[in-house]
Design a protein around this motif. Structure first.
Motif, mmCIF file in Angstrom:
data_model
loop_
_atom_site.group_PDB
_atom_site.id
_atom_site.type_symbol
_atom_site.label_atom_id
_atom_site.label_comp_id
_atom_site.label_asym_id
_atom_site.label_seq_id
_atom_site.Cartn_x
_atom_site.Cartn_y
_atom_site.Cartn_z
ATOM 1 N N SER A 113 0.814 -1.219 0.000
ATOM 2 C CA SER A 113 0.000 0.000 0.000
ATOM 3 C C SER A 113 0.848 1.271 0.000
ATOM 4 N N ALA A 149 -3.547 -5.503 2.477
ATOM 5 C CA ALA A 149 -2.886 -4.239 2.137
ATOM 6 C C ALA A 149 -1.758 -4.043 3.137
ATOM 7 N N SER A 150 -0.540 -4.328 2.721
ATOM 8 C CA SER A 150 0.593 -4.315 3.649
ATOM 9 C C SER A 150 1.105 -2.906 3.911
ATOM 10 N N GLN A 157 0.502 -0.725 6.205
ATOM 11 C CA GLN A 157 -0.488 0.303 6.522
ATOM 12 C C GLN A 157 0.015 1.291 7.575
ATOM 13 N N SER A 173 -5.386 3.906 1.989
ATOM 14 C CA SER A 173 -6.338 3.181 2.818
ATOM 15 C C SER A 173 -6.875 1.975 2.050
ATOM 16 N N VAL A 174 -7.441 1.052 2.793
ATOM 17 C CA VAL A 174 -8.045 -0.123 2.181
ATOM 18 C C VAL A 174 -9.152 0.290 1.214
ATOM 19 N N PRO A 233 -6.442 -4.823 6.076
ATOM 20 C CA PRO A 233 -5.262 -4.017 6.412
ATOM 21 C C PRO A 233 -4.239 -4.846 7.167
ATOM 22 N N CYS A 234 -2.960 -4.506 6.979
ATOM 23 C CA CYS A 234 -1.906 -5.289 7.633
ATOM 24 C C CYS A 234 -0.664 -4.425 7.835
ATOM 25 N N SER A 235 -0.097 -4.507 9.026
ATOM 26 C CA SER A 235 1.176 -3.845 9.351
ATOM 27 C C SER A 235 2.032 -4.876 10.085
ATOM 28 N N GLY A 271 -2.735 -8.048 13.016
ATOM 29 C CA GLY A 271 -3.338 -7.919 11.688
ATOM 30 C C GLY A 271 -3.033 -9.136 10.821
#
Length: 202
Positions: free
Chosen positions: A93, A135-136, A138, A145-146, A163-165, A172
């Motif tokens: 992302s 979506a890495s 984040q 944004s997603v 979403p993913c961090s 996530g």
């Protein structure tokens, strides 16, 4: 020991290795390309593992670089494990700082769509296996944004994008893996795996 296989695919530097590292109980094993010939690279693969209980383990296979997902292309493997495998596509992302690496004049939206294609959507649809996208990165400055990414990617309503961090918030990652597990046939093995992830999420 019964296994559930989760394939993690995506473009170069999209966050596949970090995704697996965030959930693996072992140090991620990576076989890196060897430049015996500058024009040729050997395949590379990230491998991680999460024990569910005494009778079940999750295996994570992450494609790196130009390596092919040989297992997921193997009809014998799919015939045997079809009900216990799926794919998570990692979409970066944060592409503004990387876009120059690919082209100096390439539209950002086109670049994102390429990421989604590389993430294996078409391959997985052809194999009729469960899949979702994350979506890495984040947590990074400039991350879309997603909702923005869904619009750009023109995803069907039934395609999940979470979403993913992975580096700063592994929960996530746990949620994404749990979500994929709920998309598999809900036999006793999968239910045990879902329960294990529920405990990790808290």
């Amino acid at each position: 020991m019964e296994t559930i296989s989760i394939f993690v695919d995506g473009a170069f530097s999209s966050g596949k290795t970090e995704f697996i590292r965030a959930i693996s109980e072992i140090e991620v094993v990576s076989v890196e390309p060897i430049k015996k010939d500058p024009s040729k690279l050997s395949p590379s693969l990230d491998f991680g593992r999460l024990t569910i209980d005494d009778g079940c383990v999750l295996y994570f296979y992450g494609r790196s670089g130009s390596a092919r997902m040989l297992l997921i292309e193997d009809p014998n493997f799919l015939q045997k494990h079809r009900h216990h495998c799926g794919l998570i596509g990692v979409v970066d992302s944060v592409y503004f700082e990387h876009i120059q690496t690919y082209s100096t004049n390439r539209p950002t939206d086109t670049f994102i769509k390429d990421h989604a294609a590389i993430a294996g959507i078409h391959t997985i649809r052809k194999r009729e296996l469960p899949f979702l996208l994350v979506a890495s990165k984040q947590d990074k400055e400039g991350a879309r944004s997603v909702e923005e990414m869904r619009e750009v990617l023109q995803l069907d309503d039934n395609v999940k994008l979470l979403p993913c961090s992975a580096k700063t918030d592994p929960v996530g990652v746990y949620r994404a893996v749990r979500e994929l597990l709920t998309m598999l046939p809900q036999d006793e093995l999968v239910k045990r795996a879902v329960d294990r992830l529920d405990g990790m999420i808290g």
